[in-house]
Design a protein around this motif. Structure first.
Motif, PDB file in Angstrom:
ATOM      1  N   UNK A 119      11.441   9.505  -1.739  1.00  0.00           N
ATOM      2  CA  UNK A 119      12.209   9.060  -0.570  1.00  0.00           C
ATOM      3  C   UNK A 119      11.530   7.864   0.090  1.00  0.00           C
ATOM      4  N   UNK A 120      10.208   7.941   0.266  1.00  0.00           N
ATOM      5  CA  UNK A 120       9.475   6.804   0.824  1.00  0.00           C
ATOM      6  C   UNK A 120       9.558   5.612  -0.120  1.00  0.00           C
ATOM      7  N   UNK A 121       9.354   5.841  -1.393  1.00  0.00           N
ATOM      8  CA  UNK A 121       9.404   4.754  -2.382  1.00  0.00           C
ATOM      9  C   UNK A 121      10.732   4.009  -2.285  1.00  0.00           C
ATOM     10  N   UNK A 122      11.820   4.749  -2.244  1.00  0.00           N
ATOM     11  CA  UNK A 122      13.149   4.128  -2.167  1.00  0.00           C
ATOM     12  C   UNK A 122      13.328   3.362  -0.855  1.00  0.00           C
ATOM     13  N   UNK A 123      12.822   3.905   0.254  1.00  0.00           N
ATOM     14  CA  UNK A 123      12.989   3.283   1.565  1.00  0.00           C
ATOM     15  C   UNK A 123      12.274   1.940   1.679  1.00  0.00           C
ATOM     16  N   UNK A 124      11.330   1.664   0.805  1.00  0.00           N
ATOM     17  CA  UNK A 124      10.564   0.417   0.860  1.00  0.00           C
ATOM     18  C   UNK A 124      11.272  -0.743   0.158  1.00  0.00           C
ATOM     19  N   UNK A 125      12.383  -0.447  -0.528  1.00  0.00           N
ATOM     20  CA  UNK A 125      13.089  -1.436  -1.332  1.00  0.00           C
ATOM     21  C   UNK A 125      14.476  -1.716  -0.773  1.00  0.00           C
ATOM     22  N   UNK A 126      14.862  -2.998  -0.751  1.00  0.00           N
ATOM     23  CA  UNK A 126      16.219  -3.384  -0.370  1.00  0.00           C
ATOM     24  C   UNK A 126      17.202  -2.828  -1.402  1.00  0.00           C
ATOM     25  N   UNK A 127      18.413  -2.552  -0.965  1.00  0.00           N
ATOM     26  CA  UNK A 127      19.426  -2.017  -1.879  1.00  0.00           C
ATOM     27  C   UNK A 127      19.623  -2.917  -3.098  1.00  0.00           C
ATOM     28  N   UNK A 128      19.553  -4.230  -2.889  1.00  0.00           N
ATOM     29  CA  UNK A 128      19.787  -5.182  -3.974  1.00  0.00           C
ATOM     30  C   UNK A 128      18.505  -5.573  -4.712  1.00  0.00           C
ATOM     31  N   UNK A 129      17.488  -4.746  -4.616  1.00  0.00           N
ATOM     32  CA  UNK A 129      16.220  -4.988  -5.305  1.00  0.00           C
ATOM     33  C   UNK A 129      16.440  -5.104  -6.813  1.00  0.00           C
ATOM     34  N   UNK A 130      15.711  -6.022  -7.445  1.00  0.00           N
ATOM     35  CA  UNK A 130      15.784  -6.239  -8.887  1.00  0.00           C
ATOM     36  C   UNK A 130      14.382  -6.086  -9.471  1.00  0.00           C
ATOM     37  N   UNK A 179       0.826  -1.203   0.000  1.00  0.00           N
ATOM     38  CA  UNK A 179       0.000   0.000   0.000  1.00  0.00           C
ATOM     39  C   UNK A 179       0.863   1.256   0.000  1.00  0.00           C
ATOM     40  N   UNK A 180       1.904   1.256   0.806  1.00  0.00           N
ATOM     41  CA  UNK A 180       2.809   2.417   0.858  1.00  0.00           C
ATOM     42  C   UNK A 180       3.531   2.606  -0.465  1.00  0.00           C
ATOM     43  N   UNK A 181       3.893   1.514  -1.110  1.00  0.00           N
ATOM     44  CA  UNK A 181       4.581   1.596  -2.401  1.00  0.00           C
ATOM     45  C   UNK A 181       3.671   2.248  -3.443  1.00  0.00           C
ATOM     46  N   UNK A 182       2.427   1.800  -3.522  1.00  0.00           N
ATOM     47  CA  UNK A 182       1.506   2.385  -4.499  1.00  0.00           C
ATOM     48  C   UNK A 182       1.271   3.867  -4.210  1.00  0.00           C
ATOM     49  N   UNK A 183       1.056   4.192  -2.935  1.00  0.00           N
ATOM     50  CA  UNK A 183       0.815   5.590  -2.560  1.00  0.00           C
ATOM     51  C   UNK A 183       2.048   6.446  -2.836  1.00  0.00           C
ATOM     52  N   UNK A 184       3.237   5.948  -2.496  1.00  0.00           N
ATOM     53  CA  UNK A 184       4.467   6.711  -2.728  1.00  0.00           C
ATOM     54  C   UNK A 184       4.671   6.975  -4.213  1.00  0.00           C
ATOM     55  N   UNK A 185       4.374   5.990  -5.043  1.00  0.00           N
ATOM     56  CA  UNK A 185       4.500   6.165  -6.492  1.00  0.00           C
ATOM     57  C   UNK A 185       3.534   7.239  -6.996  1.00  0.00           C
ATOM     58  N   UNK A 186       2.284   7.151  -6.574  1.00  0.00           N
ATOM     59  CA  UNK A 186       1.266   8.083  -7.082  1.00  0.00           C
ATOM     60  C   UNK A 186       1.419   9.495  -6.534  1.00  0.00           C
ATOM     61  N   UNK A 187       1.981   9.638  -5.327  1.00  0.00           N
ATOM     62  CA  UNK A 187       2.184  10.978  -4.753  1.00  0.00           C
ATOM     63  C   UNK A 187       3.580  11.514  -5.036  1.00  0.00           C
ATOM     64  N   UNK A 188       4.378  10.714  -5.735  1.00  0.00           N
ATOM     65  CA  UNK A 188       5.756  11.092  -6.101  1.00  0.00           C
ATOM     66  C   UNK A 188       6.631  11.328  -4.861  1.00  0.00           C
ATOM     67  N   UNK A 189       6.386  10.525  -3.820  1.00  0.00           N
ATOM     68  CA  UNK A 189       7.204  10.563  -2.608  1.00  0.00           C
ATOM     69  C   UNK A 189       8.357   9.589  -2.814  1.00  0.00           C
TER      70      UNK A 189
END
Length: 148
Positions: free
Chosen positions: A33-44, A21-31
């Motif tokens: 910093x939050x979007x990046x914080x939800x993903x591991x550094x080694x995300x693929x 839910x936070x990922x979708x909201x962060x994408x749509x609100x262009x947040x």
């Protein structure tokens, strides 16, 4: 199957649902910093029509370029199917719908349907995305988008 109790499994499922839910909201609100914080550094990420993105930083830069300035987005994720490999590793498939509009004209550019295939890991006490693949089953585009 894992050594998780029913309660531990339900709590983990809810934590992953909130993560999504936070990922979708962060994408749509262009947040971003939050979007990046939800993903591991080694995300693929590997989405249809795009090269594979081999880190969270590469992924975030590409998402910002594709959906940032000049685009209004609406993401809906629903009906999750979440399974656990262990108490700290999970997989999920989510039904999805996304709409992408030109911010200035409000013209609908893309209306997509399909599934997100994701993996998650619990690191330092919190769940993070470790991979994502978007597989669309239907995409409707505007005539102008088709020309590009």
């Amino acid at each position: 199957m894992t050594d998780m109790s029913d309660i531990e499994r339900l709590i983990a499922i809810e934590d992953i649902r909130v993560l999504k839910s936070r990922r979708d909201r962060a994408c749509d609100t262009k947040d971003w910093d939050l979007y990046r914080a939800l993903h591991a550094d080694d995300h693929v990420s590997h989405n249809q029509g795009f090269e594979r993105w081999d880190s969270a930083d590469i992924m975030i830069e590409n998402v910002k370029a594709l959906l940032g300035k000049g685009r209004t987005t609406v993401h809906h994720s629903h009906t999750p199917d979440i399974t656990f490999e262990s108490a700290t590793k999970a997989k999920g498939i989510w039904g999805m719908e996304d709409l992408i509009f030109d911010s200035e004209t409000e013209e609908l550019l893309i209306h997509g349907f399909g599934f997100y295939h994701e993996t998650y890991e619990k690191r330092d006490g919190k769940w993070l995305f470790t991979s994502r693949q978007l597989k669309r089953t239907l995409v409707r585009t505007s005539p102008e988008t088709k020309k590009a």
